[in-house]
Structures are given as structure tokens and as C-alpha cells.
Design an enzyme around this catalytic site. Structure first.
Site, PDB file in Angstrom:
ATOM      1  N   CYS A  32       0.832  -1.214   0.000  1.00  0.00           N
ATOM      2  CA  CYS A  32       0.000   0.000   0.000  1.00  0.00           C
ATOM      3  C   CYS A  32       0.868   1.267   0.000  1.00  0.00           C
ATOM      4  O   CYS A  32       1.515   1.574   1.003  1.00  0.00           O
ATOM      5  CB  CYS A  32      -0.906  -0.053   1.238  1.00  0.00           C
ATOM      6  SG  CYS A  32      -1.771   1.472   1.602  1.00  0.00           S
ATOM      7  N   CYS A  35      -0.055   3.882   2.624  1.00  0.00           N
ATOM      8  CA  CYS A  35       0.361   3.435   3.966  1.00  0.00           C
ATOM      9  C   CYS A  35       1.791   3.883   4.240  1.00  0.00           C
ATOM     10  O   CYS A  35       2.118   4.306   5.353  1.00  0.00           O
ATOM     11  CB  CYS A  35       0.275   1.912   4.076  1.00  0.00           C
ATOM     12  SG  CYS A  35      -1.392   1.253   3.917  1.00  0.00           S
TER      13      CYS A  35
END
Length: 107
Positions: A32, A35
Site C-alpha cells: 500500500c 500506507c
């Protein structure tokens, strides 16, 4: 200095739900991109809020049961737990100021 710490399906109840301090849980994944963008912000918040807030990280791929139990649909998702309950949620990467605006009223 306080830093975010890993939590798994096996340790979630003890580390998060039974914590004396509020816990901001970062539901994230290695794949991600957003993230990775929010991770340094959470490191800063962990250091600045030491003694008032703990920050935990749950890897969605390694701990899918916890994510499923709390209806986590995307990463990153930040849930703030206080006294074992979710009190607020932030979905997506946000700047530090935006995160603090959401969590500060609960601390």
C-alpha cells in the site's frame, strides 16, 4: 521514545482492547503506497503523544481476522480505540494536522 508497534490477530485483544491508554491502530499493508506515506506521520505522533496515546500497526495480510472483525475495507485505515471500543475512524492517508484534529478530542 515511543514508536508504533506491531499487533497481530493473536495479540490484538491484549495490546489494544485492554490497553489503559487510547490506541490508534493503523491497518496497513506492505503493498500500500498511501500506507508508506502515513507511516512517518504516525512515527511523529507516537513520539509527541508518548504517555497519552499508543500507536499499533496491524498488517492486513498477516492479520486478516482482526481487519474483518472491524470491517476494514481499505488501507490505510486508522481506528482509535478507547476503553476497548472504536471511537473514531480515519480512512486513507491524511496529513498530520487532519489526523490530530480527529483524535485529539478523544484523548
Amino acid at each position: 521514545m515511543s514508536a508504533p508497534f506491531p499487533v497481530t490477530d493473536a495479540t490484538f485483544e491484549e495490546e489494544v482492547l485492554k490497553s489503559d491508554l487510547p490506541v490508534l491502530v493503523d491497518f496497513w499493508a506492505t503493498w500500500c503506497g498511501p500506507c508508506r506515506m502515513v507511516a512517518p506521520v504516525l512515527d511523529q505522533i507516537a513520539a509527541e503523544y508518548e504517555g497519552r496515546l499508543r500507536i499499533a500497526k496491524v498488517d492486513l495480510d498477516e492479520s486478516p481476522e482482526t481487519a474483518r472483525a472491524y470491517g476494514i475495507m481499505g488501507a490505510p485505515t486508522l481506528n482509535l480505540y478507547k476503553d476497548g471500543e472504536v471511537v473514531t475512524q480515519i480512512v486513507g492517508a491524511k496529513p498530520k494536522r487532519a489526523i490530530l484534529q480527529v483524535i485529539d478530542p478523544h484523548l
